[in-house]
Write a protein that holds these residues in place. Structure first.
Motif, PDB file in Angstrom:
ATOM      1  N   ALA A 125     -19.861  -7.332  15.489  1.00 14.78           N
ATOM      2  CA  ALA A 125     -21.276  -7.303  15.871  1.00 14.78           C
ATOM      3  C   ALA A 125     -21.450  -7.818  17.295  1.00 14.78           C
ATOM      4  O   ALA A 125     -22.234  -7.285  18.071  1.00 14.78           O
ATOM      5  CB  ALA A 125     -22.080  -8.142  14.892  1.00 14.78           C
ATOM      6  N   VAL A 126     -20.709  -8.882  17.626  1.00 16.62           N
ATOM      7  CA  VAL A 126     -20.704  -9.435  18.977  1.00 16.62           C
ATOM      8  C   VAL A 126     -19.248  -9.598  19.370  1.00 16.62           C
ATOM      9  O   VAL A 126     -18.452 -10.151  18.606  1.00 16.62           O
ATOM     10  CB  VAL A 126     -21.469 -10.786  19.038  1.00 16.62           C
ATOM     11  CG1 VAL A 126     -21.315 -11.443  20.388  1.00 16.62           C
ATOM     12  CG2 VAL A 126     -22.946 -10.561  18.723  1.00 16.62           C
ATOM     13  N   ASP A 127     -18.898  -9.073  20.544  1.00 17.35           N
ATOM     14  CA  ASP A 127     -17.489  -8.899  20.878  1.00 17.35           C
ATOM     15  C   ASP A 127     -17.194  -9.464  22.267  1.00 17.35           C
ATOM     16  O   ASP A 127     -17.524  -8.833  23.268  1.00 17.35           O
ATOM     17  CB  ASP A 127     -17.194  -7.388  20.833  1.00 17.35           C
ATOM     18  CG  ASP A 127     -15.719  -7.086  21.003  1.00 17.35           C
ATOM     19  OD1 ASP A 127     -14.916  -8.034  20.993  1.00 17.35           O
ATOM     20  OD2 ASP A 127     -15.394  -5.901  21.156  1.00 17.35           O
ATOM     21  N   ASP A 128     -16.651 -10.665  22.313  1.00 20.05           N
ATOM     22  CA  ASP A 128     -16.240 -11.258  23.590  1.00 20.05           C
ATOM     23  C   ASP A 128     -17.396 -11.232  24.598  1.00 20.05           C
ATOM     24  O   ASP A 128     -17.254 -10.743  25.717  1.00 20.05           O
ATOM     25  CB  ASP A 128     -15.018 -10.501  24.138  1.00 20.05           C
ATOM     26  CG  ASP A 128     -14.355 -11.270  25.267  1.00 20.05           C
ATOM     27  OD1 ASP A 128     -14.610 -12.484  25.400  1.00 20.05           O
ATOM     28  OD2 ASP A 128     -13.587 -10.649  26.030  1.00 20.05           O
ATOM     29  N   CYS A 129     -18.495 -11.777  24.164  1.00 15.40           N
ATOM     30  CA  CYS A 129     -19.744 -11.680  24.934  1.00 15.40           C
ATOM     31  C   CYS A 129     -19.937 -12.918  25.816  1.00 15.40           C
ATOM     32  O   CYS A 129     -19.886 -14.041  25.321  1.00 15.40           O
ATOM     33  CB  CYS A 129     -20.897 -11.557  23.936  1.00 15.40           C
ATOM     34  SG  CYS A 129     -22.522 -11.550  24.669  1.00 15.40           S
ATOM     35  N   SER A 130     -20.107 -12.689  27.116  1.00 14.70           N
ATOM     36  CA  SER A 130     -20.318 -13.799  28.053  1.00 14.70           C
ATOM     37  C   SER A 130     -21.512 -13.498  28.954  1.00 14.70           C
ATOM     38  O   SER A 130     -21.615 -12.386  29.470  1.00 14.70           O
ATOM     39  CB  SER A 130     -19.095 -13.998  28.956  1.00 14.70           C
ATOM     40  OG  SER A 130     -17.943 -14.241  28.198  1.00 14.70           O
ATOM     41  N   PHE A 131     -22.388 -14.460  29.096  1.00 16.84           N
ATOM     42  CA  PHE A 131     -23.453 -14.369  30.103  1.00 16.84           C
ATOM     43  C   PHE A 131     -24.060 -15.749  30.299  1.00 16.84           C
ATOM     44  O   PHE A 131     -23.773 -16.674  29.529  1.00 16.84           O
ATOM     45  CB  PHE A 131     -24.525 -13.324  29.710  1.00 16.84           C
ATOM     46  CG  PHE A 131     -25.307 -13.662  28.462  1.00 16.84           C
ATOM     47  CD1 PHE A 131     -26.494 -14.368  28.531  1.00 16.84           C
ATOM     48  CD2 PHE A 131     -24.853 -13.253  27.206  1.00 16.84           C
ATOM     49  CE1 PHE A 131     -27.211 -14.667  27.376  1.00 16.84           C
ATOM     50  CE2 PHE A 131     -25.571 -13.547  26.053  1.00 16.84           C
ATOM     51  CZ  PHE A 131     -26.752 -14.263  26.141  1.00 16.84           C
TER      52      PHE A 131
ATOM     53  N   LEU B 273     -26.610  -5.376  26.354  1.00 13.63           N
ATOM     54  CA  LEU B 273     -25.496  -5.365  25.395  1.00 13.63           C
ATOM     55  C   LEU B 273     -25.290  -3.953  24.875  1.00 13.63           C
ATOM     56  O   LEU B 273     -26.249  -3.215  24.651  1.00 13.63           O
ATOM     57  CB  LEU B 273     -25.820  -6.237  24.183  1.00 13.63           C
ATOM     58  CG  LEU B 273     -25.754  -7.748  24.276  1.00 13.63           C
ATOM     59  CD1 LEU B 273     -25.860  -8.343  22.861  1.00 13.63           C
ATOM     60  CD2 LEU B 273     -24.482  -8.225  24.935  1.00 13.63           C
ATOM     61  N   ASP B 274     -24.035  -3.604  24.667  1.00  9.14           N
ATOM     62  CA  ASP B 274     -23.715  -2.365  23.966  1.00  9.14           C
ATOM     63  C   ASP B 274     -22.489  -2.646  23.111  1.00  9.14           C
ATOM     64  O   ASP B 274     -21.489  -3.163  23.624  1.00  9.14           O
ATOM     65  CB  ASP B 274     -23.445  -1.241  24.977  1.00  9.14           C
ATOM     66  CG  ASP B 274     -23.236   0.103  24.284  1.00  9.14           C
ATOM     67  OD1 ASP B 274     -23.849   0.328  23.216  1.00  9.14           O
ATOM     68  OD2 ASP B 274     -22.459   0.922  24.805  1.00  9.14           O
ATOM     69  N   ARG B 275     -22.584  -2.359  21.845  1.00 12.12           N
ATOM     70  CA  ARG B 275     -21.518  -2.651  20.892  1.00 12.12           C
ATOM     71  C   ARG B 275     -20.985  -4.077  21.038  1.00 12.12           C
ATOM     72  O   ARG B 275     -19.788  -4.314  21.136  1.00 12.12           O
ATOM     73  CB  ARG B 275     -20.392  -1.630  21.042  1.00 12.12           C
ATOM     74  CG  ARG B 275     -20.746  -0.329  20.324  1.00 12.12           C
ATOM     75  CD  ARG B 275     -19.828   0.782  20.651  1.00 12.12           C
ATOM     76  NE  ARG B 275     -20.255   1.459  21.860  1.00 12.12           N
ATOM     77  CZ  ARG B 275     -19.688   2.547  22.366  1.00 12.12           C
ATOM     78  NH1 ARG B 275     -18.644   3.070  21.774  1.00 12.12           N
ATOM     79  NH2 ARG B 275     -20.150   3.099  23.452  1.00 12.12           N
ATOM     80  N   GLY B 276     -21.931  -5.008  21.148  1.00 11.91           N
ATOM     81  CA  GLY B 276     -21.582  -6.423  21.145  1.00 11.91           C
ATOM     82  C   GLY B 276     -21.126  -6.998  22.461  1.00 11.91           C
ATOM     83  O   GLY B 276     -20.849  -8.189  22.553  1.00 11.91           O
TER      84      GLY B 276
END
Ligand code: ADP
Length: 243
Positions: A19-25, A216-219
């Motif tokens: 659902a969330v994939d290696d997301c950084s911001f 976001l796109d695909r997590g």
């Protein structure tokens, strides 16, 4: 600029779905940052991890310079990180004013004495006045309209004098006048120093109100920047067209 919220490598899977994939911001202090993306791109899951409602599989979070691993919503709330929900979470059986007073989080008002209680009530009344809800103060919150419930929840999260407010689809399902009202309240509070991270589907509103915009796109974040640049970014257009 100071980073108020740092999200690094946040990941969450449900069964086989990332659902969330290696997301950084980052969310910079003083900004109104938008988190947008097609349906199912992981916005709500990211919100839930940031605010402590869902444990992350991996990744790290830092609020106001302090890392938090197993965030507890109540603790974060006391530290100044608060949120609203898509379906406003307020206590229908309490009055509108009581909802705000409860949100102040002063569980020990009885010990702190009548002065503290008076201060909470005064602050609640001030916010209700700001939000045009004074006339509703003594009504049960359940009697409010859908849009007014959202306003009431927004006012309630301000009781704790937060530094960062996460708004989950603040204008979903509300009428155009209420959209303008919400926008005005975000602007006013932002001018007073409150930072916002907003999930919102109303693109014209995002473009007017938010800077930067994280997509976001695909997590995963696929773009982040000024609204005009985001609107013209082919990766963003692709993500939305592929929805
Ligand atoms: P968005 O808020 O951007 O619409 P979500 O975070 O709700 O996206 O969902 C991201 C992905 O994770 C979707 O594929 C969704 O079906 C899946 N998902 C979200 N929550 C759960 C859950 N509790 N159980 C299983 N899958 C979930």
């Amino acid at each position: 600029m100071t980073t108020l919220l740092e999200v690094r490598g946040l990941t969450k899977s449900f069964g086989g779905v990332r659902a969330v994939d290696d997301c950084s911001f980052d969310v910079e202090e003083g900004s109104v940052t938008a988190l947008i993306g097609p349906n199912g791109s992981g916005k709500t899951t990211a919100f839930n991890m940031i605010t402590g409602y869902l444990p992350a599989d991996s990744g790290s979070l830092r609020f106001a310079g302090t890392p938090y691993r197993r965030p507890d919503p109540a603790k974060l709330y006391r530290r100044g990180l608060t949120r609203t929900f898509q379906q406003a979470r307020i206590f229908g059986s309490l009055s509108v004013r009581e909802n705000l007073i409860a949100a102040a989080g002063h569980r020990w008002t009885a010990l702190l004495g009548p002065r503290a209680a008076r201060a909470d009530r005064a602050r609640a009344d001030e916010l209700l006045d700001d939000f045009g809800l004074s006339e509703k103060a003594d009504l049960k919150a359940a009697e409010l309209s859908y849009g007014q419930r959202k306003l009431c929840e927004f006012a309630a999260v301000l009781m704790a004098q937060p530094r960062l407010v996460l708004l989950d689809e603040p204008t979903a399902g509300v009428n155009p006048v209420m959209i303008e009202t919400m926008e005005r309240h975000v602007r006013t509070r932002n001018e007073q120093g409150v930072t916002f991270l907003i999930v919102e589907h109303d693109m014209p509103l995002v473009m007017r109100l938010c800077d930067p915009v994280v997509v976001l796109d695909r997590g995963r974040p696929i773009a982040a920047g000024r609204p005009a640049d985001i609107q013209a970014d082919p990766r963003v257009l692709d993500a939305y067209l592929g929805e």
